[in-house]
Write a protein that holds these residues in place. Structure first.
Motif, PDB file in Angstrom:
ATOM      1  N   SER A   7       0.755  -1.037   0.228  1.00 41.75           N
ATOM      2  CA  SER A   7      -0.068   0.008   0.058  1.00 41.75           C
ATOM      3  C   SER A   7       0.891   1.224  -0.043  1.00 41.75           C
ATOM      4  O   SER A   7       0.612   2.251  -0.681  1.00 41.75           O
ATOM      5  CB  SER A   7      -0.962   0.036   1.331  1.00 41.75           C
ATOM      6  OG  SER A   7      -1.895   0.986   1.189  1.00 41.75           O
ATOM      7  N   GLY A  38      -4.464   0.563  -3.708  1.00 45.55           N
ATOM      8  CA  GLY A  38      -3.785   0.904  -2.470  1.00 45.55           C
ATOM      9  C   GLY A  38      -4.771   0.539  -1.534  1.00 45.55           C
ATOM     10  O   GLY A  38      -4.074   0.093  -0.408  1.00 45.55           O
ATOM     11  N   ALA A  39      -6.019   0.573  -1.417  1.00 42.82           N
ATOM     12  CA  ALA A  39      -6.858   0.616  -0.393  1.00 42.82           C
ATOM     13  C   ALA A  39      -7.163  -0.897  -0.372  1.00 42.82           C
ATOM     14  O   ALA A  39      -7.292  -1.272   0.809  1.00 42.82           O
ATOM     15  CB  ALA A  39      -8.304   1.175  -0.643  1.00 42.82           C
ATOM     16  N   TRP A  46      -6.920   6.225   2.103  1.00 45.30           N
ATOM     17  CA  TRP A  46      -7.034   6.134   0.391  1.00 45.30           C
ATOM     18  C   TRP A  46      -8.293   7.055   0.086  1.00 45.30           C
ATOM     19  O   TRP A  46      -8.324   7.557  -1.184  1.00 45.30           O
ATOM     20  CB  TRP A  46      -7.020   4.862  -0.209  1.00 45.30           C
ATOM     21  CG  TRP A  46      -5.619   4.476  -0.214  1.00 45.30           C
ATOM     22  CD1 TRP A  46      -5.078   3.474   1.074  1.00 45.30           C
ATOM     23  CD2 TRP A  46      -4.547   4.465  -1.000  1.00 45.30           C
ATOM     24  NE1 TRP A  46      -3.833   3.149   0.509  1.00 45.30           N
ATOM     25  CE2 TRP A  46      -3.359   4.021  -0.618  1.00 45.30           C
ATOM     26  CE3 TRP A  46      -4.594   5.258  -2.218  1.00 45.30           C
ATOM     27  CZ2 TRP A  46      -2.220   3.827  -1.366  1.00 45.30           C
ATOM     28  CZ3 TRP A  46      -3.436   5.285  -3.103  1.00 45.30           C
ATOM     29  CH2 TRP A  46      -2.386   4.648  -2.636  1.00 45.30           C
ATOM     30  N   LEU A  56       1.142   4.125  -3.207  1.00 42.16           N
ATOM     31  CA  LEU A  56       1.211   5.711  -3.030  1.00 42.16           C
ATOM     32  C   LEU A  56       2.486   6.449  -3.562  1.00 42.16           C
ATOM     33  O   LEU A  56       2.295   6.957  -4.673  1.00 42.16           O
ATOM     34  CB  LEU A  56       0.943   6.120  -1.683  1.00 42.16           C
ATOM     35  CG  LEU A  56       1.206   7.757  -1.427  1.00 42.16           C
ATOM     36  CD1 LEU A  56      -0.009   8.114  -1.945  1.00 42.16           C
ATOM     37  CD2 LEU A  56       1.311   8.108   0.268  1.00 42.16           C
ATOM     38  N   SER A  77      -5.631   4.103  -6.542  1.00 45.63           N
ATOM     39  CA  SER A  77      -6.351   4.439  -5.165  1.00 45.63           C
ATOM     40  C   SER A  77      -6.963   3.253  -4.686  1.00 45.63           C
ATOM     41  O   SER A  77      -6.927   2.701  -3.311  1.00 45.63           O
ATOM     42  CB  SER A  77      -7.043   5.688  -4.960  1.00 45.63           C
ATOM     43  OG  SER A  77      -6.294   6.802  -5.159  1.00 45.63           O
ATOM     44  N   THR A  98      -6.728  10.358  -0.542  1.00 46.70           N
ATOM     45  CA  THR A  98      -5.690  10.190  -1.405  1.00 46.70           C
ATOM     46  C   THR A  98      -6.276  10.173  -2.714  1.00 46.70           C
ATOM     47  O   THR A  98      -5.714  10.663  -3.708  1.00 46.70           O
ATOM     48  CB  THR A  98      -4.676   9.330  -1.144  1.00 46.70           C
ATOM     49  OG1 THR A  98      -4.222   9.291   0.182  1.00 46.70           O
ATOM     50  CG2 THR A  98      -3.732   9.207  -2.073  1.00 46.70           C
TER      51      THR A  98
END
Length: 400
Positions: A218, A364-365, A283, A222, A361, A286
């Motif tokens: 994760s 990443g989440a 996230w 980013l 995103s 973000t």
């Protein structure tokens, strides 16, 4: 451990890890100088990371065998050798060799963290780890800002020259200020490596390792992909401007220093769960990078706070349960970090090309939620308030 010694160890971590990450903002300058094409520039960063991965397996466990004071000083000097080779390189293969050597011995970071954990009193181990590992974050995020500034003023070679000087100074400070390692073991190298392999059969180690894998995937999603939406419309930010976002990440990570105190109070497991929930939630902010830089900054701060809090909690639990072999357990644990970071970096750029920053995103989440799921299914392994003796007993139980 005194505060001064903790700060020295944190500085060692910051400078050593910077030898790997300093190349990222100056790749274009290096390529122009050495005649490396855009497609080949990635190998400069990869060479350092591959060297680091090898060092985690074969060099960090040495800390359970010999005096870590001498080991840290020696590895700092050998890292400086690699950095000097890179700074004076006139050909691409020489540059790659220098970066690989620097990355190989930059695992002095993990030897330092393990040593700090080993010599700390049990009731303050978390605080020590929180401060020392903050140096790693300073090195990873701060390297981008400082390297960019130095390269702009004096060229990319000045970055490696400055690192070489710092590494040599730190090596001599270690020899002068750090006492002989009374915890040095007498095991044979083969035995130490065998012990490291056995860790992969322990429930606590596997659960914390998997959490680290998804955690840093994760993190990598980013920081490896953030430049893509910021370079695009409507922002069109420069490399230097994008690098300033590292300051927001640094603020978040340093704010997680309190996690070490919570770990010392027996709350490592609860902190892990809460921080992973924050990581997933970050996230949401973000993901708005395409229209709001303020929400992006908030997301960056929260994400780096959560990552550092979980990382400190993980290391506290593992070193408490393996107090006699902290180097082996830290080196093996960081393998999950390396692979996870690489996965995040590779997948976020691939997803961005198909689904934009929204897709990155979501990715990443998803990594964050996966880490939270691992914690939820394994929370019985490390309950808040568990004693060191109970923790060691649980760590010793093998997977079926």
């Amino acid at each position: 451990m005194s505060l001064g010694r903790r700060l020295l160890f944190a500085t060692i971590c910051a400078v050593s890890v910077a030898t790997i990450y300093s190349a990222q903002p100056i790749l274009t300058q290096i390529g122009n100088d050495l005649g490396v094409s855009g497609g080949g520039l990635g190998w400069i960063v990869t060479a350092g990371q591959l060297g680091y991965l090898v060092g985690l397996v074969f060099l960090v466990p040495l800390g359970d065998m010999i005096d870590r004071r001498k080991l840290i000083a020696g590895h700092l000097l050998l890292t400086a050798v690699g950095v000097v080779i890179a700074a004076t390189a006139a050909r691409t293969w020489v540059m790659l060799a220098g970066v690989a050597i620097a990355g190989l011995f930059a695992v002095v970071v993990q030897t330092t963290v393990a040593y700090a954990a080993a010599v700390s009193a049990p009731q303050e181990r978390g605080r020590t780890l929180g401060l020392v590992t903050s140096g790693v974050v300073v090195g990873i995020l701060g390297a981008r800002v400082v390297a960019g500034a130095l390269a702009t003023a004096w060229g990319w070679r000045s970055v490696y020259a400055a690192l070489a000087v710092l590494l040599i100074v730190l090596a001599f400070l270690v020899l002068m200020l750090v006492p002989v390692d009374a915890h040095a073991g007498r095991a044979e190298y083969r035995q130490v490596l065998k012990t490291s392999c056995k860790l992969f059969r322990e429930r606590l180690f596997i659960s914390r390792g998997l959490i680290a894998f998804f955690l840093f995937a994760s993190f990598g999603a980013l920081w490896s992909g953030l430049a893509l939406p910021l370079e695009a419309s409507p922002w069109h930010l420069s490399t230097a401007q994008i690098g300033l976002f590292g300051i927001a990440g640094l603020a978040g990570a340093l704010g997680a220093g309190r996690a070490g105190h919570w770990a010392d109070d027996g709350c490592a497991s609860a902190v892990t769960g809460a921080a992973l929930a924050l990581l997933a939630a970050s996230w949401l902010a973000t993901a708005q990078a395409s229209w709001s830089l303020w929400l992006l900054i908030v997301g960056v701060i929260v994400l780096d706070f959560a990552v550092q809090a979980v990382h400190v909690s993980n290391q506290h639990l593992l070193t408490a349960s393996h107090s006699g072999r902290t180097s082996s357990v830290i080196g093996s644990y960081m393998l999950f970090y390396s692979v996870g970071s690489a996965l995040g970096a590779v997948t976020t750029t691939a997803v961005y090309s198909v689904a934009g920053w929204t897709g990155s995103s979501i990715l990443g989440a998803a990594f964050a939620i996966s880490a939270l799921a691992v914690w939820a299914t394994s929370r019985r392994v490390a309950q808040p308030g568990v004693t060191s003796a109970e923790l060691a007993r649980v760590a010793g139980s093998e997977l079926p």
